[in-house]
Each structure stands twice: as structure tokens, then as C-alpha cells.
Design a protein around this motif. Structure first.
Motif, PDB file in Angstrom:
ATOM      1  N   PHE A 285     -24.426 -44.492 -55.191  1.00 19.33           N
ATOM      2  CA  PHE A 285     -23.367 -45.307 -56.419  1.00 19.33           C
ATOM      3  C   PHE A 285     -22.894 -46.624 -55.842  1.00 19.33           C
ATOM      4  O   PHE A 285     -22.664 -46.810 -54.785  1.00 19.33           O
ATOM      5  N   ASP A 286     -22.754 -47.482 -56.725  1.00 20.44           N
ATOM      6  CA  ASP A 286     -22.401 -49.109 -56.146  1.00 20.44           C
ATOM      7  C   ASP A 286     -20.744 -48.884 -55.904  1.00 20.44           C
ATOM      8  O   ASP A 286     -20.361 -49.615 -55.059  1.00 20.44           O
ATOM      9  N   ASN A 287     -20.021 -48.297 -56.668  1.00 20.65           N
ATOM     10  CA  ASN A 287     -18.585 -48.388 -57.014  1.00 20.65           C
ATOM     11  C   ASN A 287     -18.206 -47.260 -55.992  1.00 20.65           C
ATOM     12  O   ASN A 287     -17.619 -46.100 -56.281  1.00 20.65           O
ATOM     13  N   MET A 288     -18.304 -47.480 -54.541  1.00 23.04           N
ATOM     14  CA  MET A 288     -17.681 -46.359 -53.618  1.00 23.04           C
ATOM     15  C   MET A 288     -16.973 -47.397 -52.631  1.00 23.04           C
ATOM     16  O   MET A 288     -17.798 -47.637 -51.508  1.00 23.04           O
ATOM     17  N   PRO A 289     -15.542 -47.573 -52.767  1.00 24.51           N
ATOM     18  CA  PRO A 289     -14.972 -48.545 -51.982  1.00 24.51           C
ATOM     19  C   PRO A 289     -14.772 -48.175 -50.689  1.00 24.51           C
ATOM     20  O   PRO A 289     -15.041 -49.453 -49.714  1.00 24.51           O
ATOM     21  N   GLU A 290     -14.778 -46.985 -50.235  1.00 22.74           N
ATOM     22  CA  GLU A 290     -14.721 -46.614 -48.670  1.00 22.74           C
ATOM     23  C   GLU A 290     -15.931 -47.111 -47.844  1.00 22.74           C
ATOM     24  O   GLU A 290     -15.946 -47.078 -46.720  1.00 22.74           O
ATOM     25  N   LYS A 292     -17.067 -50.089 -47.765  1.00 22.59           N
ATOM     26  CA  LYS A 292     -16.857 -51.520 -47.256  1.00 22.59           C
ATOM     27  C   LYS A 292     -15.928 -51.414 -46.321  1.00 22.59           C
ATOM     28  O   LYS A 292     -15.906 -52.547 -45.502  1.00 22.59           O
TER      29      LYS A 292
END
Length: 321
Positions: A285-290, A292
């Protein structure tokens, strides 16, 4: 010649050896003849039949090797078949001792038994006061001698079973040991059938009024009956021990299998934690903040380690590991 011994007795003492061909019923009441045969031929038994008036059915039974213990009465003559037994390895082999009993003669015919009566004869001859009771006392002594031969069989099998019981507590019984338990159980069951027939034989000798048996001899046959009861009780107990060993082995094996199953379940639960976390972060998934964060990798490893250690301690306390 199959004649093991042939002697004339007077007043309880051995008088002389009697040639087999010349053997016959003594003429006086204070005398009797005791003839011992081992695997005789049909012709030899037919010769005795003509001289002692033995019944033809008893002759046929004496020649057969498939007889169970029994008692037959032919006029004033008793015919007894007793079953002998000996242990060869883990197998009980059987023989027969046929006994013709008259007032002034007793004839024993052994088939399939290598345990002779020489020692017994010598022991009886050492006590003329007892031997003068006559042929009924000798019949009791022979039966008691045969019953005594059962005891080493019971003790040997019992020692083997107890040895397997000790080994069972330390490790699984392997296939050969389980096969041996079933074989010993089968031998004991067959042995118990023989003992039941022998018990019935001794009971008839004690309870029934039979020719050639004096009332004074009844206490001796009661002793033989009690002796048989003791042996049968020992064999019944031995059969229960064999069954309990097998059942206990099954219970222990089930317990060990349950322990292994719980251990596998505990390790599967522990390994499920890193597997689940790794599965989550393995999704693209692209939207996995942790993903970064600078320390995200180390934080995830720490969480995995803490949870695995916590589960390990808990399962250890529960004795699942």
C-alpha cells in the motif's frame, strides 16, 4: 522301551523291580504296583490293558495328545488326565499325564512332558508310612507335583511383565514390546482355561465318592484343590497386571501426545505474532505513514520481540513449553 520305572511295593516299601512284560495286579491288599511310562507305543498300552483290565476308551485317551484335564470312572477303576505345562521363551507348551488308578496298581503315562517322576518317586519312597496309604495317595502326589510345575511359569511371566512396566514409565513401548504383551496375554488366557479344567478335576476328586479312593485320602485332595485355587488366583492377578500395563502405556502415550500438541500450539501462537506483523508490512500500500519514520523498523522489531517474549513466559508458566 518307554518304561521309566516299574516297581512292586509292600506296606509302603519298594520290594522289587517288576519286568514290564510280567507286570500284573498284586494278589494281596498290602501290595501295589506303580508303573511309569514315557511316550509309550500302542502295543505297550494294549499289553497293560490285557493285564490290568484297562478300559479301551481310556487307552485311546492316553494315546491322544489333545486331551484336556478330566476324570473318568470305569467300574472300579479311575482314569485321570492332568495337563502339564512348561515355558519356552514366551510360549507355554503343554503335555498330558494319563493316570490309571486301581486299588492295587497305578500306571502313569507321560506325553509331551520332559519333567519325569523320578524325584517324586524317591521322595515318596523316603516316607513308607505315608506311601503305605496306597495308590490314592500317589495320585494326589502326582497332581500336586504337576501343579507345582505351574508356579515357575507364573513367576517368570510376572517378572517379564513387571520389567516392561518399569520400562514403560521411561519411554514409549515399541512395536515389539506391545506385540509381546499381546502374546503373553494370549498365553495367560489359554493357561487359565487349562487351570479351570484342572480345578474342576481336583474338585471332583475331593467332593465325589469314587472307587479306589479312600475317605482318609480326601484331605490330601482338598489340599490339591486349595493349591489349584492359589495358582488360579495368581494367574487371574497376572492377567489383570498385563491388561493394566497395556492400558497405562496407552494413557501415558496419550498424555505425551497431548503435551507435544500443546507445545506445538504454543510455538505456533508465538510465531503467529511476527508472521502477522510481517504480513501487514508486506502489503504494497502507498498510504502507510509509518513506513517513512526513521525508527519504524526498529520499533516493529522491538514490538515483535516483546510480544514473543511475553507469550513465551506465559506458556512457560502454564507448562505448555
Amino acid at each position: 522301551m518307554s518304561v521309566a520305572a516299574s516297581y512292586l511295593y509292600r506296606n509302603g516299601r519298594r520290594v522289587e523291580a517288576v519286568p514290564f512284560e510280567a507286570a500284573s495286579i498284586p494278589s494281596t491288599d498290602n501290595e501295589f504296583i506303580w508303573i511309569g511310562l514315557h511316550k509309550p507305543s500302542r502295543d505297550e498300552l494294549l499289553l497293560l490293558q490285557s493285564r490290568f483290565g484297562l478300559h479301551e476308551l481310556s487307552i485311546a485317551d492316553a494315546l491322544s495328545s489333545l486331551q484336556m484335564p478330566k476324570l473318568s470312572v470305569y467300574d472300579n477303576q479311575l482314569f485321570v488326565i492332568a495337563k502339564t505345562a512348561q515355558l519356552e521363551g514366551d510360549q507355554i507348551t503343554y503335555g498330558e499325564t494319563a493316570i490309571f488308578v486301581g486299588k492295587r496298581y497305578i500306571i502313569t503315562v507321560r506325553n509331551g512332558s520332559e519333567r519325569g517322576h523320578g524325584e517324586l518317586r524317591g521322595r515318596l519312597e523316603a516316607s513308607p508310612k505315608t506311601l503305605c496309604h496306597g495308590t490314592d495317595y500317589i495320585l494326589h502326589a502326582i497332581l500336586d507335583f504337576i501343579i507345582d510345575g505351574y508356579l515357575p511359569i507364573v513367576r517368570t511371566i510376572e517378572d517379564a511383565v513387571l520389567d516392561m512396566e518399569r520400562k514403560m514409565l521411561d519411554a514409549f513401548l515399541d512395536r515389539s514390546q506391545i506385540t509381546r504383551i499381546f502374546k503373553l496375554r494370549r498365553e495367560v488366557i489359554l493357561f487359565q482355561r487349562v487351570l479351570d479344567a484342572m480345578l474342576d478335576l481336583c474338585g471332583k476328586l475331593y467332593h465325589l465318592d469314587l472307587p479306589s479312593l479312600d475317605r482318609e485320602a480326601k484331605p490330601y485332595f482338598r489340599d490339591a484343590l486349595q493349591h489349584m485355587h492359589r495358582v488360579e488366583t495368581m494367574v487371574a492377578s497376572l492377567r489383570d497386571v498385563i491388561t493394566s500395563v497395556f492400558e497405562a502405556s496407552n494413557l501415558l502415550e496419550q498424555q505425551r501426545q497431548g503435551t507435544i500438541t500443546r507445545q506445538l500450539a504454543a510455538w505456533a501462537a508465538i510465531l503467529a505474532v511476527p508472521t502477522a506483523i510481517a504480513g501487514i508490512y508486506g502489503m504494497n500500500f502507498d498510504n502507510m505513514p509509518e513506513l517513512k519514520t526513521s525508527y519504524g523498523y526498529f520499533i516493529v522489531l522491538a514490538v515483535i520481540a516483546i510480544m514473543c517474549i511475553a507469550l513465551f513466559i506465559r506458556f512457560k508458566r502454564a507448562r505448555w513449553i
